[in-house]
Design a protein around this motif. Structure first.
Motif, PDB file in Angstrom:
ATOM      1  N   ALA A 126       0.728  -1.094   0.066  1.00 14.22           N
ATOM      2  CA  ALA A 126       0.064  -0.144  -0.037  1.00 14.22           C
ATOM      3  C   ALA A 126       0.965   1.332  -0.115  1.00 14.22           C
ATOM      4  N   PRO A 127       1.754   1.380  -1.094  1.00 11.14           N
ATOM      5  CA  PRO A 127       2.615   2.518  -1.063  1.00 11.14           C
ATOM      6  C   PRO A 127       1.867   3.909  -1.145  1.00 11.14           C
ATOM      7  N   HIS A 128       0.650   3.914  -1.428  1.00 11.67           N
ATOM      8  CA  HIS A 128       0.020   5.115  -1.622  1.00 11.67           C
ATOM      9  C   HIS A 128      -0.722   5.627  -0.174  1.00 11.67           C
ATOM     10  N   GLY A 129      -0.335   4.911   0.867  1.00 10.03           N
ATOM     11  CA  GLY A 129      -0.914   5.063   2.296  1.00 10.03           C
ATOM     12  C   GLY A 129      -2.278   4.704   2.487  1.00 10.03           C
ATOM     13  N   GLY A 130      -2.881   4.208   1.643  1.00 16.44           N
ATOM     14  CA  GLY A 130      -4.161   3.743   1.907  1.00 16.44           C
ATOM     15  C   GLY A 130      -4.397   2.298   2.234  1.00 16.44           C
ATOM     16  N   GLU A 131      -5.332   1.476   1.604  1.00 15.50           N
ATOM     17  CA  GLU A 131      -5.303  -0.054   1.952  1.00 15.50           C
ATOM     18  C   GLU A 131      -4.708  -0.834   0.766  1.00 15.50           C
ATOM     19  N   SER A 132      -4.232  -2.098   1.068  1.00 20.81           N
ATOM     20  CA  SER A 132      -3.557  -2.822   0.146  1.00 20.81           C
ATOM     21  C   SER A 132      -4.855  -3.754  -0.356  1.00 20.81           C
ATOM     22  N   LEU A 133      -4.601  -4.343  -1.529  1.00 24.41           N
ATOM     23  CA  LEU A 133      -5.593  -5.158  -2.312  1.00 24.41           C
ATOM     24  C   LEU A 133      -5.789  -6.297  -1.370  1.00 24.41           C
ATOM     25  N   ARG A 134      -5.028  -6.842  -0.595  1.00 24.79           N
ATOM     26  CA  ARG A 134      -5.226  -7.979   0.429  1.00 24.79           C
ATOM     27  C   ARG A 134      -6.217  -7.575   1.325  1.00 24.79           C
ATOM     28  N   ASP A 135      -5.996  -6.364   1.718  1.00 20.38           N
ATOM     29  CA  ASP A 135      -7.199  -5.827   2.823  1.00 20.38           C
ATOM     30  C   ASP A 135      -8.323  -5.415   2.364  1.00 20.38           C
ATOM     31  N   VAL A 136      -8.656  -5.173   1.100  1.00 21.11           N
ATOM     32  CA  VAL A 136      -9.743  -4.972   0.418  1.00 21.11           C
ATOM     33  C   VAL A 136     -10.490  -6.330   0.302  1.00 21.11           C
ATOM     34  N   ARG A 137      -9.745  -7.381  -0.159  1.00 19.86           N
ATOM     35  CA  ARG A 137     -10.150  -8.876  -0.352  1.00 19.86           C
ATOM     36  C   ARG A 137     -10.660  -9.246   1.207  1.00 19.86           C
ATOM     37  N   THR A 138      -9.954  -9.046   2.207  1.00 22.00           N
ATOM     38  CA  THR A 138     -10.356  -9.443   3.516  1.00 22.00           C
ATOM     39  C   THR A 138     -11.752  -8.881   3.760  1.00 22.00           C
ATOM     40  N   HIS A 152     -20.429 -19.934   4.347  1.00 22.03           N
ATOM     41  CA  HIS A 152     -19.092 -19.408   3.899  1.00 22.03           C
ATOM     42  C   HIS A 152     -18.720 -20.159   2.756  1.00 22.03           C
ATOM     43  N   ARG A 153     -19.703 -20.859   1.908  1.00 24.79           N
ATOM     44  CA  ARG A 153     -19.303 -21.582   0.635  1.00 24.79           C
ATOM     45  C   ARG A 153     -20.072 -20.967  -0.289  1.00 24.79           C
ATOM     46  N   TRP A 154     -19.086 -20.400  -1.363  1.00 22.59           N
ATOM     47  CA  TRP A 154     -19.753 -19.654  -2.414  1.00 22.59           C
ATOM     48  C   TRP A 154     -19.510 -20.313  -3.778  1.00 22.59           C
ATOM     49  N   ASN A 155     -20.473 -20.164  -4.614  1.00 23.88           N
ATOM     50  CA  ASN A 155     -20.690 -20.399  -5.926  1.00 23.88           C
ATOM     51  C   ASN A 155     -20.651 -19.380  -7.109  1.00 23.88           C
ATOM     52  N   LEU A 156     -20.142 -19.385  -7.981  1.00 25.38           N
ATOM     53  CA  LEU A 156     -20.133 -18.224  -9.210  1.00 25.38           C
ATOM     54  C   LEU A 156     -20.721 -18.525 -10.462  1.00 25.38           C
ATOM     55  N   ARG A 157     -21.502 -17.649 -11.058  1.00 23.11           N
ATOM     56  CA  ARG A 157     -21.936 -17.823 -12.401  1.00 23.11           C
ATOM     57  C   ARG A 157     -21.451 -16.508 -12.837  1.00 23.11           C
ATOM     58  N   PRO A 158     -20.402 -16.747 -13.937  1.00 24.57           N
ATOM     59  CA  PRO A 158     -19.757 -15.597 -14.552  1.00 24.57           C
ATOM     60  C   PRO A 158     -21.006 -14.745 -15.183  1.00 24.57           C
ATOM     61  N   GLY A 159     -20.445 -13.549 -15.183  1.00 22.05           N
ATOM     62  CA  GLY A 159     -21.257 -12.552 -15.467  1.00 22.05           C
ATOM     63  C   GLY A 159     -21.433 -12.026 -16.971  1.00 22.05           C
ATOM     64  N   SER A 160     -22.177 -11.102 -17.337  1.00 16.90           N
ATOM     65  CA  SER A 160     -22.467 -10.556 -18.730  1.00 16.90           C
ATOM     66  C   SER A 160     -22.929  -9.465 -18.520  1.00 16.90           C
ATOM     67  N   PRO A 161     -22.985  -8.554 -19.573  1.00 18.81           N
ATOM     68  CA  PRO A 161     -23.497  -6.972 -19.572  1.00 18.81           C
ATOM     69  C   PRO A 161     -24.982  -7.062 -19.466  1.00 18.81           C
ATOM     70  N   LEU A 162     -25.179  -5.842 -18.757  1.00 20.77           N
ATOM     71  CA  LEU A 162     -26.848  -5.722 -18.582  1.00 20.77           C
ATOM     72  C   LEU A 162     -27.170  -5.173 -19.970  1.00 20.77           C
ATOM     73  N   GLU A 163     -28.242  -5.867 -20.722  1.00 19.12           N
ATOM     74  CA  GLU A 163     -28.629  -5.430 -21.734  1.00 19.12           C
ATOM     75  C   GLU A 163     -30.347  -4.971 -21.689  1.00 19.12           C
ATOM     76  N   THR A 167     -15.273 -10.798   4.242  1.00 16.51           N
ATOM     77  CA  THR A 167     -15.794 -10.751   5.457  1.00 16.51           C
ATOM     78  C   THR A 167     -17.426 -10.703   5.517  1.00 16.51           C
ATOM     79  N   TRP A 168     -17.603  -9.426   4.751  1.00 16.63           N
ATOM     80  CA  TRP A 168     -19.085  -9.147   4.345  1.00 16.63           C
ATOM     81  C   TRP A 168     -19.569 -10.269   3.540  1.00 16.63           C
TER      82      TRP A 168
END
Length: 191
Positions: free
Chosen positions: A107-119, A180-191, A123-124
């Protein structure tokens, strides 16, 4: 209970077009028009959420949603890089940008790291997946980096996968989760 969540990325804004770290700029007129045109394709859900950013809130409204802002869905805090273009930051702080792009904990910019965002996002999601009384399907309009973090969490992929996911404006990704177990259906554009 199985949670059904649709994540929708925001419409275009000037910051997005300029490849600029978000600075709370509003949707551009074309982005607003595209979101309004896509409103019929958005499933009406029992609850909707949004990243607190202006462009996500405006996208949600243009899509006909009445979302609850959720701090956990905020885009990555980019610290002193906020509002700057990637090119400008790379010219001024090349090594810092290289570290940020290659090390998910940096987090060289002084904000959050990408790992922090993932966590934070993970959690949400996991909290959602354990709520016994969450009513019906859910929708969330979220920043592209939040959607990337959610997908990495769901897939249990390495943090470095963040940069391998392309989240286009006004695209939808569908998740189902339970305990705590998730499944993904890949996305598509909203049309």
């Amino acid at each position: 209970m199985t949670v059904r969540l649709t994540l929708i990325s925001p419409a275009t804004s000037e910051a997005l077009r300029d490849v600029r770290f978000d600075d709370e700029s509003p949707l551009d007129p074309a982005g607003t028009a595209r979101a309004e045109a896509a409103a019929a394709a958005v499933p009406r859900t029992a609850r909707s959420y949004t990243s607190p950013s202006l462009r996500c809130r405006q996208t949600a409204r243009a899509l006909g949603l009445r979302p609850e802002p959720v701090p956990a869905l905020a885009g990555c805090d980019m610290g002193r890089w906020r509002g700057l273009t990637l090119d400008a930051v790379a010219a001024a702080e090349g090594e810092a940008v290289a570290a940020w792009l290659s090390d998910p904990s940096a987090a060289p910019h002084g904000g959050e790291s990408l790992r922090d965002v993932r966590t934070r996002v993970g959690t949400w999601l996991d909290t959602l997946s354990t709520l016994p009384d969450e009513p019906g399907p859910l929708t969330a309009v979220a920043e592209p980096d939040v959607i990337r973090a959610a997908l990495i969490h769901v897939l249990e992929a390495p943090d470095a996968s963040f940069w391998r996911l392309d989240v286009r404006p006004l695209s939808a990704v569908h998740l189902t989760g339970r305990a705590h177990r998730w499944n993904l259906r890949p996305g598509s554009p909203l049309e």
